[in-house]
Write a protein that holds these residues in place. Structure first.
Motif, PDB file in Angstrom:
ATOM      1  N   ILE A  84       0.828  -1.202   0.000  1.00  0.00           N
ATOM      2  CA  ILE A  84       0.000   0.000   0.000  1.00  0.00           C
ATOM      3  C   ILE A  84       0.865   1.255   0.000  1.00  0.00           C
ATOM      4  CG2 ILE A  84      -1.719   1.312   1.289  1.00  0.00           C
ATOM      5  CD1 ILE A  84      -2.776  -1.164  -0.195  1.00  0.00           C
ATOM      6  N   SER A  85       1.986   1.221   0.717  1.00  0.00           N
ATOM      7  CA  SER A  85       2.890   2.369   0.728  1.00  0.00           C
ATOM      8  C   SER A  85       3.361   2.693  -0.687  1.00  0.00           C
ATOM      9  CB  SER A  85       4.092   2.079   1.624  1.00  0.00           C
ATOM     10  OG  SER A  85       5.037   3.103   1.552  1.00  0.00           O
ATOM     11  N   ARG A  86       3.592   1.649  -1.455  1.00  0.00           N
ATOM     12  CA  ARG A  86       4.097   1.855  -2.822  1.00  0.00           C
ATOM     13  C   ARG A  86       2.983   2.224  -3.793  1.00  0.00           C
ATOM     14  NH1 ARG A  86       6.273  -1.611  -7.376  1.00  0.00           N
ATOM     15  NH2 ARG A  86       7.684  -0.155  -8.391  1.00  0.00           N
ATOM     16  N   THR A  87       1.840   1.525  -3.708  1.00  0.00           N
ATOM     17  CA  THR A  87       0.810   1.681  -4.741  1.00  0.00           C
ATOM     18  C   THR A  87      -0.227   2.743  -4.395  1.00  0.00           C
ATOM     19  OG1 THR A  87      -0.510  -0.117  -3.768  1.00  0.00           O
ATOM     20  CG2 THR A  87       1.082  -0.705  -5.496  1.00  0.00           C
ATOM     21  N   GLN A  88      -0.287   3.152  -3.133  1.00  0.00           N
ATOM     22  CA  GLN A  88      -1.148   4.259  -2.697  1.00  0.00           C
ATOM     23  C   GLN A  88      -2.613   4.065  -3.111  1.00  0.00           C
ATOM     24  OE1 GLN A  88      -0.265   7.044  -0.607  1.00  0.00           O
ATOM     25  NE2 GLN A  88       1.327   5.539  -0.189  1.00  0.00           N
ATOM     26  N   TRP A  89      -3.196   5.052  -3.765  1.00  0.00           N
ATOM     27  CA  TRP A  89      -4.637   5.061  -4.035  1.00  0.00           C
ATOM     28  C   TRP A  89      -5.079   3.819  -4.788  1.00  0.00           C
ATOM     29  CZ3 TRP A  89      -8.105   5.299  -8.159  1.00  0.00           C
ATOM     30  CH2 TRP A  89      -9.393   5.748  -7.854  1.00  0.00           C
ATOM     31  N   ARG A  97      -5.231   0.838  -2.462  1.00  0.00           N
ATOM     32  CA  ARG A  97      -6.382   0.877  -1.569  1.00  0.00           C
ATOM     33  C   ARG A  97      -7.695   0.564  -2.284  1.00  0.00           C
ATOM     34  NH1 ARG A  97      -6.419   3.206   3.284  1.00  0.00           N
ATOM     35  NH2 ARG A  97      -8.292   1.915   3.412  1.00  0.00           N
TER      36      ARG A  97
END
Length: 377
Positions: free
Chosen positions: A126-131, A134
């Motif tokens: 999630i830190s890498r792919t963000q929106w 999520r």
């Protein structure tokens, strides 16, 4: 950053064994919304010392549980294995007041309300792919088939892409998203490919090319582990399999059995043809990409590109002939009845059709969720 890969050993499987991973969402019995109940479920599993606990897995979000088989030899064995695990899980979800839901997406859940499963692997994703990371309120089915030698893997994988639209059209179960009709039979397929290492595989010819690709991915920090290559069809070297991740979530064991049998037969047929000295047919990547989009958009009404000459045909017509051609393979693999049941999926209407019918009749997205829940057996 991980240590760069120079060689990837492939632990060949002496038989075309099967393994199945079935992702299911957890929904509230009253609201029919997704519920972040997986921690409660796994607390019960740990507290009770539940039998088959090793075959019940956590996933990225705490609204999901994954049921996995052991190493199986036939579709029937895999379905019995999953059925036994499903019985255990349903007993526990009954206790915590949630239902299991088998589809590619949920029709109205809000992504912002979903909680991550604890763990550095998921946090890093999630830190890498963000929106986009999520947004991944998606569920699917993964099928592993054993391959005897690494040099067979990539030719079979590339040729198998010809049948990508058949598998996606049959399993399409994600027509609605965030309370809206998307116009796609499988919105999940479109969503998942937004992740940086997901989507269609590259069509490498030699294992050394795959090793070089993986080394580049590691060196540049794109991945830290091979399983972070999230292709729709990918090698699983440590298991000695090709893993097919094309299918949307599936609502019931009968349809799941048909899809597993079809995948098993397709891969074994290609393996046998390759072993007999045949050069397996392949399609250009741009044609494969178009077929994926057509199946995601139109489902079983898709007109697909059949071959490198760009001949086109309704996917259901091609499927009907494919099922007949694969009958002898199914006999040898002990899955004739399951393969034949694929035709019933088309006749009954694929999950996305059934969801549309419920919504047209009731106007309620909650009723759509209830209808999917009711199909689980």
């Amino acid at each position: 950053m991980g240590v760069p890969i120079t060689q990837i050993p492939f632990v060949g499987s002496p038989e075309p064994t099967l393994g199945v991973e079935w992702e299911l969402a957890l929904v509230d019995r009253d609201t029919r919304d997704l519920t972040n109940a997986a921690p409660d479920l796994f607390e019960l599993i740990a507290a009770r010392g539940v039998d088959r606990a090793g075959q019940i897995h956590k996933e990225l979000l705490s609204n999901t549980v994954e049921l996995v088989t052991g190493i199986c030899h036939t579709t029937g064995e895999a379905m019995a294995d999953l059925g036994a695990t499903l019985d255990v899980v349903r007993g526990l979800t009954d206790e915590i007041g949630v239902d299991l839901y088998g589809a590619g997406t949920h029709p109205f859940a809000e992504w912002s309300a979903q909680q991550l499963t604890e763990g550095p692997r998921y946090a890093e994703l999630i830190s890498r792919t963000q929106w986009w990371g999520r947004q991944m309120l998606i569920w699917g089915v993964h099928v592993h088939v054993g391959i005897s030698h690494r040099d067979k893997v990539l030719p079979i994988l590339s040729s198998l892409l010809k049948y990508y639209p058949h598998l996606l059209a049959l399993s399409a179960s994600s027509p609605m998203w965030g309370g809206h009709e998307t116009g796609y039979a499988s919105n999940r397929a479109m969503m998942f490919q937004q992740l940086p290492t997901a989507g269609l595989p590259f069509q490498f010819e030699k294992w050394a090319e795959f090793e070089a690709f993986a080394a580049d991915q590691m060196t540049t920090g794109i991945i830290d582990h091979l399983n972070e290559i999230r292709w729709d069809i990918r090698p699983s070297p440590h298991l000695g399999t090709i893993e097919v991740r094309v299918c949307d979530g599936v609502s019931n064991r009968q349809e799941l059995a048909g899809l597993v049998a079809l995948i098993h037969c397709l891969i074994v047929d290609l393996d046998r043809r390759l072993t007999a000295g045949e050069t397996l047919p392949q399609m250009a990547p741009w044609l494969v990409q178009e077929n994926k989009w057509r199946a995601a958009r139109y489902g079983i009404d898709a007109i697909i590109i059949e071959d490198s000459d760009c001949a086109e045909r309704l996917v259901t017509e091609d499927l009907a002939e494919l099922l007949v051609r694969l009958e002898p393979v199914a006999v040898s693999l002990g899955c004739s009845a399951e393969l034949a049941s694929v035709a019933d999926i088309v006749a009954r209407g694929v999950s996305y059709n059934r969801q549309h019918e419920v919504f047209a009749r009731t106007g309620s997205l909650r009723d759509v969720v209830s209808s999917v829940v009711a199909e689980l057996d």
